[in-house]
Write a protein that holds these residues in place. Structure first.
Motif, PDB file in Angstrom:
ATOM      1  N   CYS A  28      -5.482 -13.768   2.434  1.00 42.69           N
ATOM      2  CA  CYS A  28      -4.054 -13.643   2.732  1.00 42.69           C
ATOM      3  C   CYS A  28      -3.688 -14.620   3.854  1.00 42.69           C
ATOM      4  O   CYS A  28      -2.712 -15.373   3.762  1.00 42.69           O
ATOM      5  N   PHE A  32      -0.991 -17.549   3.539  1.00 47.47           N
ATOM      6  CA  PHE A  32       0.324 -17.248   4.115  1.00 47.47           C
ATOM      7  C   PHE A  32       0.351 -17.359   5.635  1.00 47.47           C
ATOM      8  O   PHE A  32       1.397 -17.151   6.246  1.00 47.47           O
ATOM      9  N   TYR A  37       6.810 -11.820   4.666  1.00 43.04           N
ATOM     10  CA  TYR A  37       8.173 -11.956   4.159  1.00 43.04           C
ATOM     11  C   TYR A  37       8.863 -10.607   4.082  1.00 43.04           C
ATOM     12  O   TYR A  37       8.257  -9.610   3.675  1.00 43.04           O
ATOM     13  N   ASP A 209       3.754 -14.009 -10.238  1.00 39.58           N
ATOM     14  CA  ASP A 209       4.180 -14.512  -8.920  1.00 39.58           C
ATOM     15  C   ASP A 209       4.171 -13.386  -7.889  1.00 39.58           C
ATOM     16  O   ASP A 209       3.999 -13.635  -6.700  1.00 39.58           O
ATOM     17  N   MET A 210       4.432 -12.163  -8.362  1.00 48.51           N
ATOM     18  CA  MET A 210       4.524 -11.014  -7.446  1.00 48.51           C
ATOM     19  C   MET A 210       3.759  -9.837  -8.054  1.00 48.51           C
ATOM     20  O   MET A 210       3.840  -9.603  -9.262  1.00 48.51           O
ATOM     21  N   ASN A 250       2.671 -13.045  -4.166  1.00 44.99           N
ATOM     22  CA  ASN A 250       3.366 -12.256  -3.141  1.00 44.99           C
ATOM     23  C   ASN A 250       3.126 -10.781  -3.434  1.00 44.99           C
ATOM     24  O   ASN A 250       3.426 -10.298  -4.525  1.00 44.99           O
ATOM     25  N   CYS A 273      -1.739  -7.622   1.950  1.00 45.56           N
ATOM     26  CA  CYS A 273      -0.348  -7.723   1.505  1.00 45.56           C
ATOM     27  C   CYS A 273       0.420  -8.654   2.451  1.00 45.56           C
ATOM     28  O   CYS A 273       0.096  -8.760   3.629  1.00 45.56           O
ATOM     29  N   ASN A 274       1.458  -9.316   1.911  1.00 45.12           N
ATOM     30  CA  ASN A 274       2.192 -10.288   2.732  1.00 45.12           C
ATOM     31  C   ASN A 274       3.706 -10.118   2.662  1.00 45.12           C
ATOM     32  O   ASN A 274       4.437 -11.024   3.026  1.00 45.12           O
ATOM     33  N   VAL A 275       4.141  -8.980   2.139  1.00 43.72           N
ATOM     34  CA  VAL A 275       5.577  -8.742   1.955  1.00 43.72           C
ATOM     35  C   VAL A 275       5.878  -7.310   2.359  1.00 43.72           C
ATOM     36  O   VAL A 275       5.051  -6.407   2.141  1.00 43.72           O
ATOM     37  N   GLY A 325      10.406 -17.170   1.002  1.00 44.00           N
ATOM     38  CA  GLY A 325       9.085 -16.827   0.479  1.00 44.00           C
ATOM     39  C   GLY A 325       8.987 -16.988  -1.024  1.00 44.00           C
ATOM     40  O   GLY A 325       8.569 -16.090  -1.744  1.00 44.00           O
ATOM     41  N   SER A 327       7.518 -18.355  -4.606  1.00 48.25           N
ATOM     42  CA  SER A 327       6.147 -18.201  -5.100  1.00 48.25           C
ATOM     43  C   SER A 327       5.271 -19.404  -4.773  1.00 48.25           C
ATOM     44  O   SER A 327       5.558 -20.523  -5.182  1.00 48.25           O
TER      45      SER A 327
END
Ligand code: 5AD
Length: 353
Positions: A28, A32, A37, A209-210, A250, A273-275, A325, A327
């Protein structure tokens, strides 16, 4: 990283937690940096035509106080996001409940013309023509979870609907040019670690993408009321394995993690996780958006929910990013602009669209 079903299963059973969590956090960070985000979610209606056995918004739940925000109310929530420098709005509602196809299209157009904002939709099953129309109106992304890869269970829990049809819809979103997101629930009744391993492998094969995955939380007004909640360890391991296999996706630390146990979202961020998706649904109706109990219990209003999200991010030394943010996976595949450095709330200067 490619993993076999047997390898995934071993990790899900706790085969090497120390390595798993260190590796998912490292991947991660590699992709990122410190950025997390923020996507503000407006749950604009809880009216729903479906009867999903797990969901508190199912049409059979007569206890649910149904609401439908007006276009003006939706735009007010979007204005709050703009003021708070959150440049993505997620518009979510029950299935087929509140607005016509063109009505939603108008809202998308209005957001895109008034604000410099990414628009994500989470509106359930619709004809592909609707998805195409909303994309033409400017919507950037769409979230549609596959829920479980167990075909029989999928049909049992979702009014006899077919898993294959859902997957086709997810694929159609990507073909239309959306950034596509999907996911599943960990711990649905009738599933085990092997099912979860299969869910992980299938989801990964979609090239998303997510990826939004969270624990099943029983809701009292559904047929699954007396079933147990997902196992927290299995849930966390699932997120970490998904990060290993989808380094650039994401991935939100969902509010269901927080409903599962206090601090769940923080843990999610720590393990890959980044969101984070604070709800900006107006105070007067937010409690009624009760997909599962505890969804909004950690914050009572919009401002608290944004502050709490930023606090969680900062408490682990990460940076609430002002970037849209987009993709990384797409940027990477299309060799587009270099990825965005971690933005901060000094402004949007660091945003890289
Ligand atoms: N527990 C956890 N997640 C749920 N969802 C629906 N009901 C529940 C529940 N009881 C998830 C589904 C759906 C998303 C909007 O919320 O995965 O796609």
């Amino acid at each position: 990283m490619q993993l076999t079903e047997a390898q995934v299963l071993e990790l899900l059973q706790g085969g090497d937690d120390a390595w798993l969590y260190a590796e998912s956090a490292r991947l991660c960070r590699e992709n990122f940096g410190d950025a997390v985000y923020l996507r503000g979610i407006v749950e604009f209606s809880n009216v729903c035509a479906n009867g999903c056995s797990y969901c508190g918004l199912r049409r059979q739940n007569a206890d649910a106080k149904r609401y439908r925000l007006t276009r003006e109310e939706i735009m007010e929530s979007v204005t709050v996001l703009d003021r708070e420098d959150l440049p993505t709005v997620v518009l979510q509602s029950g299935d087929n409940g509140a607005y016509s196809t063109s009505g939603i299209g108008e809202i998308i157009r209005e957001v895109k013309s008034r604000f410099d904002m990414a628009v994500t939709l989470s509106l359930g099953d619709r004809p592909v023509g609707d998805y195409a129309h909303w994309h033409a109106c400017g919507a950037d992304r769409f979230l549609l979870r596959i829920e479980t890869t167990n075909r029989g269970l999928y049909s049992d829990l979702r009014d006899g609907k077919l898993f294959e049809d859902r997957v086709k819809l997810v694929e159609s979103l990507r073909n239309l040019g959306y950034e596509a997101g999907s996911g599943f629930m960990v711990g649905l009744p009738g599933t085990d670690a092997r099912t979860t391993a299969q869910d992980i492998l299938f989801l990964t094969s979609l090239g998303l993408d997510m990826i939004g995955v969270g624990p099943f939380i029983p809701h009292h007004a559904t047929p699954l009321a007396s079933e147990p909640m997902a196992d927290p360890d299995l849930t966390y391991r699932t997120l970490a394995v998904l990060r290993l296999m989808n380094p650039m996706a994401n991935m939100p630390a969902t509010s269901a993690l927080e409903a599962m146990e206090p601090g769940g979202r923080l843990k999610g961020l720590e393990l890959g996780c980044n969101v984070i998706m604070p709800s900006v649904t107006p105070d007067r109706v937010r409690a009624a958006y009760s997909i599962y109990p505890g969804k909004h219990s950690h914050t009572v209003n919009t401002e608290d929910s944004i502050i709490a999200a930023k606090d969680i991010i900062r408490s682990i030394g990460r940076v609430p990013s002002a970037s849209k943010g987009y993709s990384l996976r797409r940027n990477h595949e299309q060799q587009g602009p270099p990825r965005c450095p971690a933005g901060d709330f000094a402004g949007r200067a660091q945003e890289c669209g």
